[in-house]
Enzyme design. Structure first.
Site, PDB file in Angstrom:
ATOM      1  N   LEU A  36       0.840  -1.205   0.000  1.00  0.00           N
ATOM      2  CA  LEU A  36       0.000   0.000   0.000  1.00  0.00           C
ATOM      3  C   LEU A  36       0.873   1.253   0.000  1.00  0.00           C
ATOM      4  CD1 LEU A  36      -2.731  -1.053   2.595  1.00  0.00           C
ATOM      5  CD2 LEU A  36      -2.577  -1.541   0.142  1.00  0.00           C
ATOM      6  N   ARG A  43       0.482  13.822   7.499  1.00  0.00           N
ATOM      7  CA  ARG A  43       1.281  14.245   8.651  1.00  0.00           C
ATOM      8  C   ARG A  43       2.727  14.595   8.299  1.00  0.00           C
ATOM      9  NH1 ARG A  43      -0.784   9.109  12.019  1.00  0.00           N
ATOM     10  NH2 ARG A  43      -1.253   8.450   9.885  1.00  0.00           N
ATOM     11  N   GLN A  64      -5.324   3.701  -7.043  1.00  0.00           N
ATOM     12  CA  GLN A  64      -6.504   3.786  -6.171  1.00  0.00           C
ATOM     13  C   GLN A  64      -7.134   5.146  -6.455  1.00  0.00           C
ATOM     14  OE1 GLN A  64      -5.556   4.130  -2.007  1.00  0.00           O
ATOM     15  NE2 GLN A  64      -7.657   3.796  -1.322  1.00  0.00           N
ATOM     16  N   LYS A 107      36.776  20.717 -11.297  1.00  0.00           N
ATOM     17  CA  LYS A 107      35.541  20.299 -11.976  1.00  0.00           C
ATOM     18  C   LYS A 107      35.914  19.807 -13.352  1.00  0.00           C
ATOM     19  CE  LYS A 107      33.365  22.203 -14.862  1.00  0.00           C
ATOM     20  NZ  LYS A 107      32.750  23.100 -15.850  1.00  0.00           N
ATOM     21  N   ALA A 129      50.305  28.129  -6.413  1.00  0.00           N
ATOM     22  CA  ALA A 129      49.205  28.707  -5.640  1.00  0.00           C
ATOM     23  C   ALA A 129      48.436  29.733  -6.475  1.00  0.00           C
ATOM     24  CB  ALA A 129      49.762  29.380  -4.390  1.00  0.00           C
ATOM     25  N   TYR A 184      35.405  29.833 -18.608  1.00  0.00           N
ATOM     26  CA  TYR A 184      34.074  30.317 -19.002  1.00  0.00           C
ATOM     27  C   TYR A 184      34.197  31.729 -19.534  1.00  0.00           C
ATOM     28  CZ  TYR A 184      29.039  31.206 -18.470  1.00  0.00           C
ATOM     29  OH  TYR A 184      27.713  31.491 -18.680  1.00  0.00           O
TER      30      TYR A 184
HETATM   31  C1  UD1 Z   1      -2.561   1.638   9.761  1.00  0.00           C
HETATM   32  C2  UD1 Z   1      -3.526   0.680  10.489  1.00  0.00           C
HETATM   33  C3  UD1 Z   1      -3.164   0.652  11.968  1.00  0.00           C
HETATM   34  C4  UD1 Z   1      -1.734   0.245  12.145  1.00  0.00           C
HETATM   35  C5  UD1 Z   1      -0.806   1.144  11.337  1.00  0.00           C
HETATM   36  C6  UD1 Z   1       0.578   0.569  11.353  1.00  0.00           C
HETATM   37  C7  UD1 Z   1      -5.653   0.775   9.304  1.00  0.00           C
HETATM   38  C8  UD1 Z   1      -7.060   1.247   9.351  1.00  0.00           C
HETATM   39  N1  UD1 Z   1      -4.889   1.110  10.316  1.00  0.00           N
HETATM   40  O1  UD1 Z   1      -2.804   2.936  10.300  1.00  0.00           O
HETATM   41  O2  UD1 Z   1      -4.015  -0.269  12.636  1.00  0.00           O
HETATM   42  O3  UD1 Z   1      -1.388   0.285  13.511  1.00  0.00           O
HETATM   43  O4  UD1 Z   1      -1.225   1.222   9.963  1.00  0.00           O
HETATM   44  O5  UD1 Z   1       1.493   1.432  10.722  1.00  0.00           O
HETATM   45  O6  UD1 Z   1      -5.266   0.075   8.370  1.00  0.00           O
HETATM   46  N2  UD1 Z   1      -2.802   3.796   2.170  1.00  0.00           N
HETATM   47  C9  UD1 Z   1      -3.275   3.674   0.871  1.00  0.00           C
HETATM   48  N3  UD1 Z   1      -4.507   4.170   0.569  1.00  0.00           N
HETATM   49  C10 UD1 Z   1      -5.316   4.734   1.501  1.00  0.00           C
HETATM   50  C11 UD1 Z   1      -4.826   4.843   2.820  1.00  0.00           C
HETATM   51  C12 UD1 Z   1      -3.571   4.363   3.118  1.00  0.00           C
HETATM   52  O7  UD1 Z   1      -2.584   3.167  -0.010  1.00  0.00           O
HETATM   53  O8  UD1 Z   1      -6.424   5.134   1.136  1.00  0.00           O
HETATM   54  C13 UD1 Z   1      -1.451   3.296   2.470  1.00  0.00           C
HETATM   55  C14 UD1 Z   1      -0.510   4.361   2.987  1.00  0.00           C
HETATM   56  O9  UD1 Z   1       0.246   4.899   1.927  1.00  0.00           O
HETATM   57  C15 UD1 Z   1       0.371   3.586   3.950  1.00  0.00           C
HETATM   58  C16 UD1 Z   1      -0.510   2.469   4.439  1.00  0.00           C
HETATM   59  O10 UD1 Z   1      -1.565   2.354   3.518  1.00  0.00           O
HETATM   60  O11 UD1 Z   1       1.479   3.028   3.276  1.00  0.00           O
HETATM   61  C17 UD1 Z   1      -1.055   2.724   5.842  1.00  0.00           C
HETATM   62  O12 UD1 Z   1      -1.821   3.901   5.821  1.00  0.00           O
HETATM   63  P1  UD1 Z   1      -1.736   4.984   6.980  1.00  0.00           P
HETATM   64  O13 UD1 Z   1      -2.649   6.093   6.633  1.00  0.00           O
HETATM   65  O14 UD1 Z   1      -0.336   5.308   7.301  1.00  0.00           O
HETATM   66  O15 UD1 Z   1      -2.432   4.141   8.157  1.00  0.00           O
HETATM   67  P2  UD1 Z   1      -2.173   4.324   9.688  1.00  0.00           P
HETATM   68  O16 UD1 Z   1      -3.032   5.410  10.201  1.00  0.00           O
HETATM   69  O17 UD1 Z   1      -0.728   4.382   9.955  1.00  0.00           O
HETATM   70 MG    MG Z   2       0.954   4.618   8.732  1.00  0.00          MG
END
Ligand code: UD1
Ligand code: MG
Length: 464
Positions: free
Chosen positions: A7, A14, A76, A354, A383, A390
């Site tokens: 993912l 953040r 997505q 360079k 020195a 250039y």
């Molecule tokens: C998620 C978990 C949490 C866990 C934590 C660990 C869920 C609901 N929560 O929270 O339980 O403790 O990871 O790090 O899954 N991403 C997508 N598409 C989206 C949303 C997120 O691809 O729509 C990807 C983000 O890029 C990331 C990963 O999924 O790589 C996790 O998403 P993030 O938003 O960081 O979830 P957390 O709040 O950290």
């Molecule tokens: Mg995360």
């Protein structure tokens, strides 16, 4: 067969960054590459890895296509949560029996840990999923693992949805899962976004498993496999752990690091045995240091190859250069792109190079600019010598032969060629080619006015 879904489409809000979160770097490599290496190790082939990216010209997709050909990229729509992201990848599961889900922002997870999780799922015929958990001293921000009195899995609750009692749970969800494919297919359409973030949580699939009477296997990993990067502070934390590992590996391989906690190494750097890194050295990119070489304090190096027994004195800045065996550089030298120093070359303080090829034994020890130039063996550059490369429009080349002596404070106005064995008198502005063994001299003849100094002083004193 197993498919690994990575993912990488989240907004990374953040991080407060224009750059997608997973392309931020730790120890000189994007977070995503680290996760992809792990995904490939688990899947066995690129064709079984699917990366979920944001729709619409995202740099992440470009990066994956360039750096990991063969890995499938699935867009997505608007990021509506981890459950929605896995749903977007579902059409690419192929004939997989098991689906492993990893997050692009969990960079310290080892492939062995993920393989162990997959095995744990396969070993339990009644299990619908296996989740990698960890116990953290500070679980803030992570989803918590809620168990019943018999310690069986109940659900995962996100920090934002949790009660104050649930917040006290130290066991967390690392975001790493292995699913029974059939169960996952059936559950994904059932997810809802009824939660505080209005997102489709992948973690809700696990609650559905429990409700369906299927088991959820919990495997506890080490706390590092949980570290997720959500903020710049998290990124710095991961970066320092990875760089410390690089330093430890370098020492284990025979390098001396005088103050390892101050040395910054990218993972891609190679140090041969018996190299010495003094305090506050930074080595980045494809840098390689040959055995017996010493890199002086405070030196910053990128993409440079050092031969054996090179001495780099303190506070040099070196990029995209080649430094031959036994060369001595610095202190305070700047070697820029295309610098190629042969064996035994000396480049001293406040010298900038360079696109400069300095052949064996050349010395340029003080206050010099050498750009777009080639200098023959044993030539001495005095020195303050400057290659004027250039003209305000174009760059031009200066070719200097071997055994040449370039006197101090000379300017070599390029394009210009100085023949072998020539001598350039100090303070000469060279505008025309100098033949082999010639002496070039271009400066105003000196006048000495007898008693002139004394007369001048007397006059000034009178005026006071
Ligand atoms: C998620 C978990 C949490 C866990 C934590 C660990 C869920 C609901 N929560 O929270 O339980 O403790 O990871 O790090 O899954 N991403 C997508 N598409 C989206 C949303 C997120 O691809 O729509 C990807 C983000 O890029 C990331 C990963 O999924 O790589 C996790 O998403 P993030 O938003 O960081 O979830 P957390 O709040 O950290
Ligand atoms: Mg995360």
């Amino acid at each position: 067969m197993t498919v690994v879904v990575l993912l990488a489409a989240g907004r990374g809000v953040r991080m407060r960054s224009e750059r997608p979160k997973v392309l931020h770097e730790a120890a000189g490599r994007p977070l995503l590459d680290r996760a992809l290496d792990g995904a490939l190790a688990v899947a066995g082939s690129a064709a079984q890895v699917v990366v979920v990216v944001s729709k619409g010209g995202d740099a992440v997709a470009e990066h994956v296509k360039a750096a990991y050909p063969g890995v499938r990229v699935v867009p997505q729509g608007p990021p509506r949560g981890t459950g929605d992201a896995v749903r977007a990848a579902a059409h690419a599961f192929g004939k997989a029996m098991h689906v492993v889900v990893l997050s692009g922002d969990v960079p310290l997870l080892s492939p062995e840990t993920v393989k162990g999780l997959l095995e744990a799922l396969k070993a339990d015929k009644k299990a619908a999923a296996a989740v990698l958990t960890a116990k953290l001293a500070d679980p803030t921000g992570y989803g918590r693992i809620v168990r019943d009195r018999a310690k069986r899995f109940v659900k995962i609750v996100e920090e934002k949805d949790s009660s104050s009692k649930e917040k006290k749970i130290s066991e967390i969800n690392t975001g790493t899962y292995a699913f029974d494919r059939t169960f996952l297919d059936r559950s994904l359409p059932l997810l809802t976004s009824r939660n505080s973030q209005s997102e489709f949580y992948l973690t809700d699939v696990l609650s559905l498993a429990r409700k369906a009477g299927r088991r959820v296997v919990l495997v506890e990993g080490d706390p590092l496999s949980a570290v997720g990067v959500n903020s710049r502070a998290d990124l710095a934390h991961v970066d320092s752990i990875l760089r410390r590992r690089c330093a430890d590996a370098a020492m284990a391989a025979g390098a001396t690091l005088l103050r390892p906690e101050t040395v910054t190494l990218d993972e891609t750097v190679v140090l041969e045995p018996d190299t010495v890194l003094e305090p506050f050295v930074t080595l980045l990119g494809k840098t390689r240091v040959g055995s017996g070489s010493v890199i002086g304090q405070g030196t910053v190096v990128k993409d440079t190859v050092f031969g054996k027994n090179v001495t780099v004195r303190p506070y040099c800045v070196i990029e995209s250069a080649v430094v031959g065996d036994g060369a001595i550089v610095g202190p305070f030298a700047r070697l820029r792109e295309g610098t190629d120093l042969a064996e035994g070359v000396h480049v001293g303080n406040f010298v900038e190079t360079k696109k400069a090829v300095l052949k064996k034994g050349v010395k340029a020890n003080h206050l010099t600019y050498l750009g777009d130039t080639e200098i023959g063996e044993r030539t001495n550059v005095g020195a303050g010598v400057i290659t004027c490369n250039y003209d305000g429009f174009l760059k031009h080349k200066t070719t200097i032969g071997r055994d040449v002596f370039v006197g101090s404070d000379s300017q070599l106005v390029a394009p210009v060629t100085i023949g072998d064995g020539a001598i350039i008198a100090a303070g000469t502005t060279v505008t025309e080619d100098v033949p082999n063994d010639a002496l070039a001299l271009a400066r105003e003849p000196q006048k000495n006015l007898p008693e002139g100094g004394a007369k001048y002083r007397a006059k000034k004193r009178q005026q006071r």
